[in-house]
Design a protein around this motif. Sequence first.
Motif, PDB file in Angstrom:
ATOM      1  N   UNK A   2     -22.922 -92.618  41.818  1.00  0.00           N
ATOM      2  CA  UNK A   2     -24.174 -92.983  42.456  1.00  0.00           C
ATOM      3  C   UNK A   2     -24.189 -92.356  43.842  1.00  0.00           C
ATOM      4  N   UNK A   3     -25.057 -91.385  44.066  1.00  0.00           N
ATOM      5  CA  UNK A   3     -25.088 -90.702  45.353  1.00  0.00           C
ATOM      6  C   UNK A   3     -26.147 -91.250  46.286  1.00  0.00           C
ATOM      7  N   UNK A   4     -26.621 -92.453  46.024  1.00  0.00           N
ATOM      8  CA  UNK A   4     -27.565 -93.065  46.950  1.00  0.00           C
ATOM      9  C   UNK A   4     -26.849 -93.406  48.236  1.00  0.00           C
ATOM     10  N   UNK A   5     -27.481 -93.154  49.373  1.00  0.00           N
ATOM     11  CA  UNK A   5     -26.853 -93.502  50.647  1.00  0.00           C
ATOM     12  C   UNK A   5     -26.575 -94.992  50.730  1.00  0.00           C
ATOM     13  N   UNK A  37     -29.464 -85.959  59.050  1.00  0.00           N
ATOM     14  CA  UNK A  37     -30.317 -85.608  57.907  1.00  0.00           C
ATOM     15  C   UNK A  37     -29.456 -84.924  56.853  1.00  0.00           C
ATOM     16  N   UNK A  38     -29.666 -85.328  55.591  1.00  0.00           N
ATOM     17  CA  UNK A  38     -28.814 -84.868  54.500  1.00  0.00           C
ATOM     18  C   UNK A  38     -29.671 -84.408  53.331  1.00  0.00           C
ATOM     19  N   UNK A  39     -29.254 -83.296  52.704  1.00  0.00           N
ATOM     20  CA  UNK A  39     -29.837 -82.846  51.439  1.00  0.00           C
ATOM     21  C   UNK A  39     -28.767 -83.012  50.367  1.00  0.00           C
ATOM     22  N   UNK A  48     -23.974 -81.009  45.581  1.00  0.00           N
ATOM     23  CA  UNK A  48     -23.857 -80.353  46.877  1.00  0.00           C
ATOM     24  C   UNK A  48     -24.524 -81.242  47.918  1.00  0.00           C
ATOM     25  N   UNK A  49     -23.761 -81.593  48.943  1.00  0.00           N
ATOM     26  CA  UNK A  49     -24.273 -82.419  50.033  1.00  0.00           C
ATOM     27  C   UNK A  49     -24.255 -81.567  51.293  1.00  0.00           C
ATOM     28  N   UNK A  50     -25.407 -81.409  51.926  1.00  0.00           N
ATOM     29  CA  UNK A  50     -25.511 -80.650  53.170  1.00  0.00           C
ATOM     30  C   UNK A  50     -25.999 -81.594  54.255  1.00  0.00           C
ATOM     31  N   UNK A 122     -22.793 -78.989  57.682  1.00  0.00           N
ATOM     32  CA  UNK A 122     -21.622 -79.359  56.897  1.00  0.00           C
ATOM     33  C   UNK A 122     -22.031 -79.346  55.433  1.00  0.00           C
ATOM     34  N   UNK A 123     -21.302 -78.570  54.613  1.00  0.00           N
ATOM     35  CA  UNK A 123     -21.582 -78.496  53.181  1.00  0.00           C
ATOM     36  C   UNK A 123     -20.386 -79.043  52.421  1.00  0.00           C
TER      37      UNK A 123
END
Length: 142
Positions: A2-5, A37-39, A48-50, A122-123
């Motif tokens: 689960x990649x929800x913040x 801020x995150x993508x 991929x988290x940026x 940051x990636x």
Amino acid sequence: MNLLPRNTSLFDFDNLFDNFLAPTTTQNQGDVPFAPRVDVSEKKDRYEISAELPGVDKKDIDVTLDNGILTISAESRYEDKEEKEGRVIRQERRYGKFVRSFNLGTDVKDQDIKAEFKDGLLKLNVPRLEEKQAVSKRIEIH
């Protein structure tokens, strides 16, 4: 996975109007953390988290994985510069701690996550694991 913040709330007034109510001048904001801020992108075999970390040095970034929780934290330090001519009219850049967390699940290992930092971005590449299906078994009543 689960990649929800983890720090999302219904009433996130900090980002409600994209900092509409930001103060016109800002000094050091102390130890009040805020989220960069995150993508997040989903690929075939990975996520991929940026994260934007403007004005942060690589040495001031900490990425940890603890019990399936990926946490990105960093600190941007206030530039204390003396104005020789004129004065600062408006200062909008934030200083202090950046914090953001994601629930990855307990199957992801820290050595499987790849991190790269360049030009304030940051990636992170996180492996995408197959989700385990919940098994439902009937319990016989005696």
